[in-house]
Design a protein around this motif. Structure first.
Motif, PDB file in Angstrom:
ATOM      1  N   ASP A  99       0.842  -1.192   0.000  1.00 32.92           N
ATOM      2  CA  ASP A  99       0.000   0.000   0.000  1.00 32.92           C
ATOM      3  C   ASP A  99       0.876   1.241   0.000  1.00 32.92           C
ATOM      4  O   ASP A  99       1.954   1.269   0.589  1.00 32.92           O
ATOM      5  CB  ASP A  99      -0.893   0.028   1.244  1.00 32.92           C
ATOM      6  CG  ASP A  99      -2.371  -0.100   0.912  1.00 32.92           C
ATOM      7  OD1 ASP A  99      -3.191   0.358   1.723  1.00 32.92           O
ATOM      8  OD2 ASP A  99      -2.704  -0.641  -0.160  1.00 32.92           O
ATOM      9  N   ILE A 100       0.375   2.289  -0.638  1.00 35.49           N
ATOM     10  CA  ILE A 100       1.090   3.550  -0.690  1.00 35.49           C
ATOM     11  C   ILE A 100       1.129   4.177   0.702  1.00 35.49           C
ATOM     12  O   ILE A 100       0.244   3.914   1.531  1.00 35.49           O
ATOM     13  CB  ILE A 100       0.414   4.503  -1.711  1.00 35.49           C
ATOM     14  CG1 ILE A 100       1.366   5.582  -2.192  1.00 35.49           C
ATOM     15  CG2 ILE A 100      -0.877   5.076  -1.156  1.00 35.49           C
ATOM     16  CD1 ILE A 100       0.876   6.298  -3.436  1.00 35.49           C
ATOM     17  N   PHE A 104      -4.404   5.275   0.684  1.00 31.97           N
ATOM     18  CA  PHE A 104      -4.878   3.940   0.384  1.00 31.97           C
ATOM     19  C   PHE A 104      -4.670   3.667  -1.096  1.00 31.97           C
ATOM     20  O   PHE A 104      -4.993   4.500  -1.936  1.00 31.97           O
ATOM     21  CB  PHE A 104      -6.366   3.809   0.727  1.00 31.97           C
ATOM     22  CG  PHE A 104      -6.712   4.301   2.112  1.00 31.97           C
ATOM     23  CD1 PHE A 104      -7.369   5.502   2.297  1.00 31.97           C
ATOM     24  CD2 PHE A 104      -6.358   3.563   3.223  1.00 31.97           C
ATOM     25  CE1 PHE A 104      -7.677   5.968   3.561  1.00 31.97           C
ATOM     26  CE2 PHE A 104      -6.660   4.024   4.499  1.00 31.97           C
ATOM     27  CZ  PHE A 104      -7.318   5.228   4.669  1.00 31.97           C
ATOM     28  N   GLY A 105      -4.172   2.477  -1.403  1.00 33.38           N
ATOM     29  CA  GLY A 105      -3.922   2.134  -2.799  1.00 33.38           C
ATOM     30  C   GLY A 105      -2.569   1.478  -2.907  1.00 33.38           C
ATOM     31  O   GLY A 105      -1.718   1.641  -2.047  1.00 33.38           O
ATOM     32  N   VAL A 106      -2.363   0.734  -3.994  1.00 30.93           N
ATOM     33  CA  VAL A 106      -1.150  -0.058  -4.164  1.00 30.93           C
ATOM     34  C   VAL A 106      -0.128   0.689  -4.998  1.00 30.93           C
ATOM     35  O   VAL A 106      -0.457   1.227  -6.059  1.00 30.93           O
ATOM     36  CB  VAL A 106      -1.499  -1.399  -4.849  1.00 30.93           C
ATOM     37  CG1 VAL A 106      -0.252  -2.132  -5.278  1.00 30.93           C
ATOM     38  CG2 VAL A 106      -2.343  -2.255  -3.909  1.00 30.93           C
ATOM     39  N   ASP A 107       1.133   0.716  -4.525  1.00 26.26           N
ATOM     40  CA  ASP A 107       2.169   1.320  -5.354  1.00 26.26           C
ATOM     41  C   ASP A 107       3.139   0.291  -5.941  1.00 26.26           C
ATOM     42  O   ASP A 107       3.468   0.340  -7.118  1.00 26.26           O
ATOM     43  CB  ASP A 107       2.913   2.460  -4.627  1.00 26.26           C
ATOM     44  CG  ASP A 107       3.549   2.053  -3.306  1.00 26.26           C
ATOM     45  OD1 ASP A 107       4.107   2.934  -2.640  1.00 26.26           O
ATOM     46  OD2 ASP A 107       3.463   0.857  -2.939  1.00 26.26           O
TER      47      ASP A 107
END
Lengths: 119, 112
Positions: A99-100, A104-107
């Motif tokens: 996760d970033i 929230f969110g994938v890096d």
């Protein structure tokens, strides 16, 4: 450099179990939430599960709830996915994904490990 | 769950020409923290996805400036100003406003 290396995939019979691992390096693993995302052959991406940095918050997709268990060992910089009662529809490449920070969110994504459920 | 709908599902573009992909969400992706949690990824053949754009319009580290993102609420767009051969692959949008992330179906970009 952020590195995520999955392992543990393979061929398993329906109803069987498998444990995936993800070895993380290049960042402070204990500070990041982590995810498992899968991709069935020739299909799109499906988020599977996530775990917060201290394991306080854990979430699962409905398709795996009650069968899969996500966990982590911050001392070993490792993420895990215990998969039980496997079905043919669980056949997929499983990606470990970070996760970033501060959101929230994938890096970053690993290269993935293939799980094949077949008799 | 939030449903993400991408259009078109495939795109054939001449090198040097622009390309645009739309992504619509079934609910607003605007969080109470003021951020909008819409991400764009590119999955090149045989590779894992790579992050292009985060929070609607922020290019990730190392992403060429020919990629741009825009939109708000439930409607979002990824634009490539001048397509290059290395841009081939499948583009996915993803929402992360809810803990259970969901992806669009993917848009396959090929070069004419």
């Amino acid at each position: 450099e952020v590195q995520l290396v999955e392992s543990g995939g393979g061929l398993v019979k329906p109803g069987g179990s498998l444990r995936l691992s993800c070895a993380a390096s290049g960042f402070t693993f204990s500070s990041y939430s982590m995810n498992w995302v899968r991709q069935a052959p020739g299909k799109g991406l499906e988020w599977v599960s996530s775990i917060s940095s201290s394991s306080s918050y854990i979430y699962y997709a409905d398709s795996v709830k009650g069968r899969f268990t996500i966990s982590r060992d911050n001392a070993k910089n490792s993420l895990y996915l215990q998969m039980n009662s496997l079905r043919a529809e669980d056949t997929a490449v499983y990606y470990c994904a970070r996760d970033i920070a501060r959101g929230f969110g994938v890096d970053y994504w690993g290269q993935g490990t293939l799980v094949t459920v077949s008799s | 769950d939030i449903v993400m709908t991408q259009t078109p599902l495939s795109l054939s573009v001449t090198p040097g020409q622009p390309a645009s992909i739309s992504c619509k969400s079934s609910q607003s992706l605007l969080h109470s923290d003021g951020k909008t949690y819409l991400y764009w990824y590119l999955q090149k053949p045989g590779q894992p996805p790579q992050l292009l754009i985060y929070e609607v319009s922020n290019r990730f580290s190392g992403v060429p400036d020919r990629f741009s993102g825009s939109g708000s609420g439930t409607d979002f767009t990824l634009k490539i100003s001048r397509v290059e051969a290395e841009d081939v692959g499948v583009y996915y949008c993803m929402q992360s406003i809810q803990p259970m992330y969901t992806f669009g179906q993917g848009t396959k970009l090929e070069i004419k």
